[in-house]
Design a protein around this motif. Sequence first.
Motif, PDB file in Angstrom:
ATOM      1  N   LYS A  48       0.826  -1.208   0.000  1.00  0.00           N
ATOM      2  CA  LYS A  48       0.000   0.000   0.000  1.00  0.00           C
ATOM      3  C   LYS A  48       0.863   1.261   0.000  1.00  0.00           C
ATOM      4  N   HIS A  49       1.917   1.259   0.804  1.00  0.00           N
ATOM      5  CA  HIS A  49       2.740   2.464   0.876  1.00  0.00           C
ATOM      6  C   HIS A  49       3.622   2.625  -0.359  1.00  0.00           C
ATOM      7  N   ASP A  50       4.040   1.524  -0.950  1.00  0.00           N
ATOM      8  CA  ASP A  50       4.758   1.627  -2.224  1.00  0.00           C
ATOM      9  C   ASP A  50       3.855   2.251  -3.293  1.00  0.00           C
ATOM     10  N   VAL A  51       2.573   1.862  -3.297  1.00  0.00           N
ATOM     11  CA  VAL A  51       1.622   2.466  -4.238  1.00  0.00           C
ATOM     12  C   VAL A  51       1.487   3.956  -3.964  1.00  0.00           C
ATOM     13  N   ARG A  52       1.331   4.324  -2.701  1.00  0.00           N
ATOM     14  CA  ARG A  52       1.252   5.733  -2.345  1.00  0.00           C
ATOM     15  C   ARG A  52       2.470   6.511  -2.854  1.00  0.00           C
ATOM     16  N   HIS A  53       3.633   5.913  -2.626  1.00  0.00           N
ATOM     17  CA  HIS A  53       4.883   6.570  -2.995  1.00  0.00           C
ATOM     18  C   HIS A  53       4.971   6.773  -4.508  1.00  0.00           C
ATOM     19  N   ASN A  54       4.573   5.762  -5.257  1.00  0.00           N
ATOM     20  CA  ASN A  54       4.666   5.851  -6.716  1.00  0.00           C
ATOM     21  C   ASN A  54       3.564   6.726  -7.315  1.00  0.00           C
ATOM     22  N   ILE A  55       2.414   6.813  -6.643  1.00  0.00           N
ATOM     23  CA  ILE A  55       1.391   7.765  -7.085  1.00  0.00           C
ATOM     24  C   ILE A  55       1.955   9.181  -7.039  1.00  0.00           C
ATOM     25  N   ASN A  56       2.636   9.491  -5.965  1.00  0.00           N
ATOM     26  CA  ASN A  56       3.202  10.824  -5.840  1.00  0.00           C
ATOM     27  C   ASN A  56       4.272  11.079  -6.903  1.00  0.00           C
ATOM     28  N   ALA A  57       5.122  10.062  -7.153  1.00  0.00           N
ATOM     29  CA  ALA A  57       6.166  10.219  -8.167  1.00  0.00           C
ATOM     30  C   ALA A  57       5.558  10.377  -9.558  1.00  0.00           C
ATOM     31  N   LEU A  58       4.524   9.575  -9.844  1.00  0.00           N
ATOM     32  CA  LEU A  58       3.873   9.660 -11.150  1.00  0.00           C
ATOM     33  C   LEU A  58       3.199  11.011 -11.348  1.00  0.00           C
ATOM     34  N   HIS A  59       2.603  11.532 -10.287  1.00  0.00           N
ATOM     35  CA  HIS A  59       1.924  12.824 -10.375  1.00  0.00           C
ATOM     36  C   HIS A  59       2.884  13.924 -10.820  1.00  0.00           C
ATOM     37  N   GLU A  60       4.123  13.843 -10.361  1.00  0.00           N
ATOM     38  CA  GLU A  60       5.111  14.854 -10.730  1.00  0.00           C
ATOM     39  C   GLU A  60       5.469  14.786 -12.213  1.00  0.00           C
ATOM     40  N   MET A  61       5.248  13.633 -12.836  1.00  0.00           N
ATOM     41  CA  MET A  61       5.578  13.472 -14.247  1.00  0.00           C
ATOM     42  C   MET A  61       4.453  13.930 -15.176  1.00  0.00           C
TER      43      MET A  61
ATOM     44  N   LEU B 255      -3.309  17.261 -17.223  1.00  0.00           N
ATOM     45  CA  LEU B 255      -3.723  15.993 -16.628  1.00  0.00           C
ATOM     46  C   LEU B 255      -3.800  16.093 -15.104  1.00  0.00           C
ATOM     47  N   LYS B 256      -2.905  16.861 -14.510  1.00  0.00           N
ATOM     48  CA  LYS B 256      -2.963  17.041 -13.057  1.00  0.00           C
ATOM     49  C   LYS B 256      -4.276  17.680 -12.624  1.00  0.00           C
ATOM     50  N   ASP B 257      -4.836  18.498 -13.516  1.00  0.00           N
ATOM     51  CA  ASP B 257      -6.051  19.223 -13.165  1.00  0.00           C
ATOM     52  C   ASP B 257      -7.332  18.410 -13.349  1.00  0.00           C
ATOM     53  N   THR B 258      -7.223  17.209 -13.885  1.00  0.00           N
ATOM     54  CA  THR B 258      -8.418  16.385 -14.072  1.00  0.00           C
ATOM     55  C   THR B 258      -8.920  15.863 -12.725  1.00  0.00           C
ATOM     56  N   PRO B 259     -10.226  15.642 -12.583  1.00  0.00           N
ATOM     57  CA  PRO B 259     -10.766  15.105 -11.323  1.00  0.00           C
ATOM     58  C   PRO B 259     -10.144  13.763 -10.950  1.00  0.00           C
ATOM     59  N   GLU B 260      -9.875  12.927 -11.966  1.00  0.00           N
ATOM     60  CA  GLU B 260      -9.296  11.607 -11.686  1.00  0.00           C
ATOM     61  C   GLU B 260      -7.907  11.732 -11.075  1.00  0.00           C
ATOM     62  N   ALA B 261      -7.086  12.634 -11.640  1.00  0.00           N
ATOM     63  CA  ALA B 261      -5.727  12.808 -11.124  1.00  0.00           C
ATOM     64  C   ALA B 261      -5.742  13.397  -9.719  1.00  0.00           C
ATOM     65  N   LYS B 262      -6.634  14.350  -9.502  1.00  0.00           N
ATOM     66  CA  LYS B 262      -6.732  14.959  -8.175  1.00  0.00           C
ATOM     67  C   LYS B 262      -7.189  13.932  -7.143  1.00  0.00           C
ATOM     68  N   TRP B 263      -8.160  13.092  -7.537  1.00  0.00           N
ATOM     69  CA  TRP B 263      -8.646  12.050  -6.620  1.00  0.00           C
ATOM     70  C   TRP B 263      -7.523  11.084  -6.259  1.00  0.00           C
ATOM     71  N   LEU B 264      -6.755  10.661  -7.270  1.00  0.00           N
ATOM     72  CA  LEU B 264      -5.671   9.721  -7.030  1.00  0.00           C
ATOM     73  C   LEU B 264      -4.560  10.361  -6.207  1.00  0.00           C
ATOM     74  N   TYR B 265      -4.309  11.639  -6.448  1.00  0.00           N
ATOM     75  CA  TYR B 265      -3.221  12.328  -5.749  1.00  0.00           C
ATOM     76  C   TYR B 265      -3.447  12.349  -4.234  1.00  0.00           C
ATOM     77  N   ASN B 266      -4.702  12.332  -3.839  1.00  0.00           N
ATOM     78  CA  ASN B 266      -5.005  12.337  -2.403  1.00  0.00           C
ATOM     79  C   ASN B 266      -4.487  11.088  -1.696  1.00  0.00           C
ATOM     80  N   PHE B 267      -4.238  10.020  -2.450  1.00  0.00           N
ATOM     81  CA  PHE B 267      -3.714   8.791  -1.864  1.00  0.00           C
ATOM     82  C   PHE B 267      -2.182   8.755  -1.883  1.00  0.00           C
ATOM     83  N   GLY B 268      -1.575   9.714  -2.535  1.00  0.00           N
ATOM     84  CA  GLY B 268      -0.125   9.725  -2.627  1.00  0.00           C
ATOM     85  C   GLY B 268       0.533  10.103  -1.311  1.00  0.00           C
ATOM     86  N   CYS B 269       1.816   9.798  -1.191  1.00  0.00           N
ATOM     87  CA  CYS B 269       2.559  10.107   0.027  1.00  0.00           C
ATOM     88  C   CYS B 269       4.050  10.145  -0.294  1.00  0.00           C
ATOM     89  N   VAL B 270       4.742  11.102   0.265  1.00  0.00           N
ATOM     90  CA  VAL B 270       6.182  11.223   0.003  1.00  0.00           C
ATOM     91  C   VAL B 270       7.012  10.606   1.117  1.00  0.00           C
TER      92      VAL B 270
END
Length: 403
Positions: free
Chosen positions: A273-286, A291-306
């Motif tokens: 779970k935490h590896d997924v969180r970590h990679n969500i955050n890394a992917l968001h930066e790319m 795309l960052k402004d889409t509702p789907e990306a924003k929803w997923l970003y809430n699960f990210g963690c650095v």
Amino acid sequence: MPDATSPARPAYYDKKVALVLQGGGALGSYQAGVYEALASSEYAPDWVAGVSIGAINAAIIAGNAPENRVAQLRTFWEEVTPRHQMWPSALGGPFAEGERRLSSLAALMFGQPGFFAPRSMLDWLSFPNLISYYNTGSLKSTLERLVDFDRINAKVMRFSVGAVNVRTGSLTFFDNDSIPIRPEHVMASGALPPGFPAVEIDGEQYWDGGLISNTPLQYVLDYLPRRSRLSFQVDLFHAHGRIPTSLEEVSEREKDIRYSSRTRAGTDALRLKHDVRHNINALHEMLPQDLKDTPEAKWLYNFGCVTTMDIVQLIYRPRDPQGSSKDYEFGRATMNARWAQGYSDARTTLFASPWLAPMPKEVGVRVFDVMHEILIKDVRLTPDRSTEAGERQSGRTNIRIAR
């Protein structure tokens, strides 16, 4: 145990430190030995969390000044393992198994001083609908004497214990960050039915937290706001073991697998779970901004963690079979041996300090088990070498120990 001291903690390794203590009754003196080693290292915990016997050890740690913690742990464990035994511990050797059996029988028949006592015949005659075999009133007195609850509630150290609400079946954590802690909260975490009675807190009844989860690791690592942390998870039941050769060994092995499987499954799920969180955050930066402004990306970003997490497993692995009653075998000699092994295992792990290796960018959680690697190397745990070799090649545990 290596004679050398553990490597100095470098300034760049600034993670907070948690000590996570599992349930396991009489096996808990192993945890006390682990804490003794950590207390004299550069990794003294700022948060201690426990379940069942781990909750009692955690309360003694958090409820005392640093210079008194080990002594108070020793006081507790010596009081609940009195010297007078039904079989002299000095005999040892071929009599050791008989001594352990008699010690376990004594716990069942007479309880342990300062901990629990069997219901009297008068209790059974007066209250035919009793719902526990033992009374734990003496444990409350012991906690009040050995634990400064004012200190716990002053939040000098973060303290959390888990218990199960009998009515709802939900796992609840009593945390000094949010509520005042009393002896009842600690007792509730260790109220294992049907041996021990449920503990009433604010109108609700609570049982041992180990009924749902025998380790509070997920609570510690998922707590918000989340931050990078080094967690020493001290488990009292081991997953890997010998093939049983008797009914007694079958019972012991079944108990080890039953409890260790929960801890292992929880740790593996948390790592994924935490590896997924970590990679969500890394992917968001790319992602490009549109795309960052889409509702789907924003929803997923809430699960990210650095944050990044290091989990160090310290697991009690007795060198010889101890029987299915090992978690209520309170012999003084056995207690001292478990304490010494916990201290030795922790010192060896600190000496290795595998968490100081660079953290791979794509990884959010690393799990280390130094003692397992040493056991594999020395082929002490099981005669089945092919199984061990397969585990090493699988990459499940990847630690190199400087010897």
